[in-house]
Design a protein around this motif. Structure first.
Motif, PDB file in Angstrom:
ATOM      1  N   VAL A   1      24.159  -2.067  21.279  1.00  0.00           N
ATOM      2  CA  VAL A   1      23.199  -3.474  21.177  1.00  0.00           C
ATOM      3  C   VAL A   1      22.774  -3.927  22.282  1.00  0.00           C
ATOM      4  O   VAL A   1      23.435  -4.308  23.334  1.00  0.00           O
ATOM      5  CB  VAL A   1      24.125  -4.587  20.674  1.00  0.00           C
ATOM      6  N   ILE A   2      21.374  -4.292  22.204  1.00  0.00           N
ATOM      7  CA  ILE A   2      20.467  -4.500  23.378  1.00  0.00           C
ATOM      8  C   ILE A   2      19.972  -5.942  23.153  1.00  0.00           C
ATOM      9  O   ILE A   2      19.356  -5.973  21.735  1.00  0.00           O
ATOM     10  CB  ILE A   2      19.390  -3.575  23.643  1.00  0.00           C
ATOM     11  N   GLU A   3      20.005  -6.973  23.810  1.00  0.00           N
ATOM     12  CA  GLU A   3      19.167  -8.376  23.601  1.00  0.00           C
ATOM     13  C   GLU A   3      17.963  -8.425  24.260  1.00  0.00           C
ATOM     14  O   GLU A   3      18.248  -8.199  25.467  1.00  0.00           O
ATOM     15  CB  GLU A   3      20.388  -9.489  23.645  1.00  0.00           C
TER      16      GLU A   3
ATOM     17  N   GLY B   1      14.922   2.306  18.443  1.00  0.00           N
ATOM     18  CA  GLY B   1      16.295   1.491  18.058  1.00  0.00           C
ATOM     19  C   GLY B   1      16.033   0.916  16.655  1.00  0.00           C
ATOM     20  O   GLY B   1      14.953   1.019  16.353  1.00  0.00           O
ATOM     21  N   VAL B   2      17.007   0.091  16.289  1.00  0.00           N
ATOM     22  CA  VAL B   2      17.033  -0.387  14.941  1.00  0.00           C
ATOM     23  C   VAL B   2      17.258  -2.033  15.189  1.00  0.00           C
ATOM     24  O   VAL B   2      18.179  -2.342  15.887  1.00  0.00           O
ATOM     25  CB  VAL B   2      18.350   0.153  14.134  1.00  0.00           C
ATOM     26  N   LYS B   3      16.376  -2.765  14.647  1.00  0.00           N
ATOM     27  CA  LYS B   3      16.305  -4.043  14.817  1.00  0.00           C
ATOM     28  C   LYS B   3      17.280  -4.830  13.692  1.00  0.00           C
ATOM     29  O   LYS B   3      17.197  -4.353  12.795  1.00  0.00           O
ATOM     30  CB  LYS B   3      14.819  -4.686  14.491  1.00  0.00           C
ATOM     31  N   GLU B   4      18.105  -5.591  14.442  1.00  0.00           N
ATOM     32  CA  GLU B   4      19.312  -6.285  13.371  1.00  0.00           C
ATOM     33  C   GLU B   4      19.280  -7.751  13.974  1.00  0.00           C
ATOM     34  O   GLU B   4      19.826  -8.191  14.875  1.00  0.00           O
ATOM     35  CB  GLU B   4      20.500  -5.477  13.772  1.00  0.00           C
TER      36      GLU B   4
ATOM     37  N   ARG C   1      18.852  -8.818  17.643  1.00  0.00           N
ATOM     38  CA  ARG C   1      19.312  -7.830  18.756  1.00  0.00           C
ATOM     39  C   ARG C   1      18.629  -6.476  18.252  1.00  0.00           C
ATOM     40  O   ARG C   1      18.529  -6.214  17.014  1.00  0.00           O
ATOM     41  CB  ARG C   1      20.884  -7.562  18.289  1.00  0.00           C
ATOM     42  N   VAL C   2      18.662  -5.477  18.932  1.00  0.00           N
ATOM     43  CA  VAL C   2      18.207  -4.030  18.804  1.00  0.00           C
ATOM     44  C   VAL C   2      19.458  -3.403  19.019  1.00  0.00           C
ATOM     45  O   VAL C   2      20.106  -3.232  20.251  1.00  0.00           O
ATOM     46  CB  VAL C   2      17.140  -3.694  19.728  1.00  0.00           C
TER      47      VAL C   2
END
Length: 99
Positions: free
Chosen positions: A96-98, A83-86, A89-90
């Motif tokens: 979007v996964i928390e 995934g990509v970290k934002e 959140r990822v």
């Protein structure tokens, strides 16, 4: 003894959603970081709190690789998600996964 690295079908799909450059960065980092001693905690590799994704996280800039280590006789690193970290959140495969 090097570990065997395998990607779950979901992780392969997550990789496909990334641009080619990020795909190459992830594949290179996984080969360098997880081939030997994937359960040794480092600055970019750490165990996670219990979660449904995976017990270990590899950080590559703003990219994240979630994996688990299996097997005594045939040690295997099983990549479960990419995934990509934002911020806090990822984003994994468009969701979007928390954590």
């Amino acid at each position: 003894m090097p570990y065997h690295i395998e990607y779950s079908p979901e992780a392969e799909e997550h990789l496909r959603t990334l641009p080619a450059r990020q795909q190459a960065i992830v594949l290179d980092a996984v080969d360098k970081q997880l081939l030997h001693e994937p359960t040794v905690e480092t600055r970019n590799r750490k165990p996670m709190r219990p979660n449904p994704l995976a017990p270990w996280e590899l950080r590559i800039g703003n990219l994240r690789v979630y994996y688990e280590v299996e097997g005594e006789t045939d040690p295997t690193v099983s990549v479960r998600a990419v995934g990509v970290k934002e911020r806090n959140r990822v984003r994994i495969g468009g969701e979007v996964i928390e954590l």
